[in-house]
Design an enzyme around this catalytic site. Structure first.
Site, PDB file in Angstrom:
ATOM      1  N   ALA A  92      17.282 -17.599 -24.323  1.00  0.00           N
ATOM      2  CA  ALA A  92      17.362 -17.508 -22.864  1.00  0.00           C
ATOM      3  C   ALA A  92      18.697 -16.864 -22.489  1.00  0.00           C
ATOM      4  CB  ALA A  92      17.251 -18.900 -22.256  1.00  0.00           C
ATOM      5  N   LYS A  93      18.746 -16.311 -21.274  1.00  0.00           N
ATOM      6  CA  LYS A  93      19.958 -15.612 -20.850  1.00  0.00           C
ATOM      7  C   LYS A  93      20.759 -16.561 -19.965  1.00  0.00           C
ATOM      8  CE  LYS A  93      20.887 -10.884 -19.525  1.00  0.00           C
ATOM      9  NZ  LYS A  93      21.798 -10.500 -20.553  1.00  0.00           N
ATOM     10  N   LEU A  94      21.498 -17.450 -20.608  1.00  0.00           N
ATOM     11  CA  LEU A  94      22.233 -18.504 -19.915  1.00  0.00           C
ATOM     12  C   LEU A  94      23.706 -18.113 -19.803  1.00  0.00           C
ATOM     13  CD1 LEU A  94      20.686 -21.608 -21.736  1.00  0.00           C
ATOM     14  CD2 LEU A  94      19.745 -20.216 -19.874  1.00  0.00           C
ATOM     15  N   TYR A 107      27.363 -16.844 -22.835  1.00  0.00           N
ATOM     16  CA  TYR A 107      28.066 -15.559 -22.954  1.00  0.00           C
ATOM     17  C   TYR A 107      29.529 -15.702 -23.389  1.00  0.00           C
ATOM     18  CZ  TYR A 107      24.042 -12.823 -22.352  1.00  0.00           C
ATOM     19  OH  TYR A 107      22.823 -12.249 -22.623  1.00  0.00           O
TER      20      TYR A 107
END
Ligand code: PMP
Length: 319
Positions: free
Chosen positions: A157-159, A163
């Site tokens: 998922a792009k959480l 990052y």
């Protein structure tokens, strides 16, 4: 265009960027409890059209990321697609754009958790420029930072919080004189770049790690696998890749919304193949560019036009 005067979508309204503020205690800012997307819109001067690449797929992934974070997106995928094209029209963009949808825990209170925290949603679109020179080829290193394990935080998922992992790897690579970092997963298999999926070519087979190897489920990755199979008639494989396979691969390239298809010409000071961008990387990169510009009719369904399509063209498409 001044960033402050750009129109963005925030909490159900279209507002100026400079009027969309968050407070210092905002949950997402303090704990990384947000999820986002990166979407590209390509301006085609000849068509007088701005095309979004796989717009719905990005919002489907955002919906999945939000679910992981217990964020209840109020807008459907269709609504979010419509807001995005509306943003282009309201700002009158006639250049390439980068779109950043963001769903985040918006409570201004202390207390780390996911449940029972209100959330907020915004979409910001800005004019974009190339990330890397697509013709130059990158020098990459294996990062000393491992990709987060699925049982630590889900990389699929792009959480926002995840990052930090990418930023640690990217800055280490740049400070050590490389262009990009390649991260291994906790088992030592090749995972991905700091913000890109990775592919290698060996004996004509295009190989990329499986989604079970702790990678973001990349939309470019998925699209390129299809283009390889259907357009270039190349065999593909989704299987784990060992670190030293990068040193002996014929070609290595990175793929993602921002970098598109970018060749890697050196890994850990060893030339990849002949030390220049390989033929499959070049062919795939060229085809990808044409597809994003709406020049390949077979892949037009991957694109969402932002401006009204001329009635004549609509008629032709219907016949
Ligand atoms: N991996 C990571 C960690 C990324 O941030 C990105 C960029 N979104 C990618 C891979 C490529 O994904 P996509 O093709 O969907 O942009």
């Amino acid at each position: 265009m001044e960033i402050g005067s750009i129109i963005i979508y925030r909490s159900g309204k279209f507002v100026k960027y400079e009027d969309a503020k968050v407070g210092m205690l905002t949950h997402g800012l303090n704990y990384g409890t947000g999820c986002f997307e990166g979407i590209r819109g390509y301006w085609n001067e000849a068509h007088g059209q701005l095309y979004f690449f796989r717009l719905a797929e990005h919002y489907e992934r955002l919906t999945a990321s939000a679910k992981l974070l217990m964020i209840d997106l109020k807008d459907s995928v269709e609504d979010m697609c419509a807001h995005t094209t509306e943003l282009v029209r309201r700002n009158g963009f006639r250049v390439n754009v980068y779109v950043r949808p963001l769903a985040f825990k918006s409570a201004e209170e202390v207390g780390v958790r996911l449940h029972n925290v209100p959330d907020d949603f915004s979409i910001t679109a800005v004019p974009s420029k190339a990330y890397f020179d697509p013709n130059a080829g990158l020098r990459a290193c294996i990062s000393s930072w491992r990709r987060v394990d699925d049982n630590v935080a889900p990389a699929r998922a792009k959480l926002t919080g995840i990052y930090v992992n990418s930023a640690l790897a990217k800055s280490e690579a740049i400070k050590n004189g490389f262009d990009e970092a390649i991260m291994l997963n906790s088992e030592g298999h090749v995972a991905e770049g700091s913000a890109q999926n990775i592919f290698i070519v060996r004996d004509g087979v295009v190989i990329t790690p499986p989604v079970s190897d702790g990678i973001l489920e990349g939309i470019t990755r998925r699209s390129l696998l299809e283009v390889c199979r259907t357009e270039l008639h190349l065999p593909t494989a989704e299987r784990s890749i060992g670190r030293s396979e990068l040193y002996v691969a014929d070609e290595v390239f990175l793929a993602g919304t921002a970098v598109e298809v970018t060749g890697v010409i050196e890994v850990d000071h060893r030339p990849v193949g002949e030390g220049k961008i390989g033929p499959i990387t070049a062919a795939l990169g060229g085809l990808y560019r044409s597809i994003t510009l709406g020049e390949v009719s077979r892949f037009r369904h991957w694109l969402t036009p932002s401006y009204p399509v001329a009635a004549r063209k609509l008629g032709a498409a219907a016949s």
